[in-house]
Design a protein around this motif. Structure first.
Motif, PDB file in Angstrom:
ATOM      1  N   UNK A   1     -38.075  47.215  72.830  1.00 17.14           N
ATOM      2  CA  UNK A   1     -37.072  48.205  73.257  1.00 17.14           C
ATOM      3  C   UNK A   1     -35.815  47.513  73.770  1.00 17.14           C
ATOM      4  N   UNK A   2     -35.994  46.476  74.565  1.00 19.32           N
ATOM      5  CA  UNK A   2     -34.853  45.748  75.111  1.00 19.32           C
ATOM      6  C   UNK A   2     -34.009  45.106  74.026  1.00 19.32           C
ATOM      7  N   UNK A   3     -34.671  44.521  73.045  1.00 22.34           N
ATOM      8  CA  UNK A   3     -33.945  43.911  71.932  1.00 22.34           C
ATOM      9  C   UNK A   3     -33.185  44.962  71.136  1.00 22.34           C
ATOM     10  N   UNK A   4     -33.824  46.077  70.863  1.00 22.32           N
ATOM     11  CA  UNK A   4     -33.171  47.150  70.114  1.00 22.32           C
ATOM     12  C   UNK A   4     -31.997  47.730  70.893  1.00 22.32           C
ATOM     13  N   UNK A   5     -32.090  47.757  72.210  1.00 27.14           N
ATOM     14  CA  UNK A   5     -31.016  48.310  73.042  1.00 27.14           C
ATOM     15  C   UNK A   5     -29.727  47.502  72.923  1.00 27.14           C
ATOM     16  N   UNK A   6     -29.837  46.253  72.465  1.00 25.98           N
ATOM     17  CA  UNK A   6     -28.639  45.429  72.285  1.00 25.98           C
ATOM     18  C   UNK A   6     -27.881  45.806  71.016  1.00 25.98           C
TER      19      UNK A   6
END
Length: 77
Positions: free
Chosen positions: A24-29
């Protein structure tokens, strides 16, 4: 802690998606994430954690056994 510089449009290969927190954190970038998870028991957890998250593909396979061509190379197919 080690920080990764991930930017919109980057493509990230994640080995071991687990519960999807890093995914999720990676996609949020704004990056596209191809995540591998060997434990199919985590499928419902990942489906819930990643519901509505754009730019993520999860494959349930042992990443150690895949042919690198299966990731689509630099473009992740």
């Amino acid at each position: 802690m080690i920080a990764a510089e991930v930017w919109p449009g980057d493509r990230v290969l994640e080995i071991g998606a687990g519960a999807g927190t890093l995914t999720r954190g990676l996609a949020a970038t704004g990056a596209s994430v191809l995540a591998y998870e060997v434990d199919t028991r985590l499928r419902p957890v990942l489906e819930e954690a990643l519901a509505g998250v754009a730019g993520v593909e999860v494959r349930y396979a042992d990443a150690a056994l895949i042919d690198p061509a299966e990731t689509g190379g630099r473009g992740f197919g």
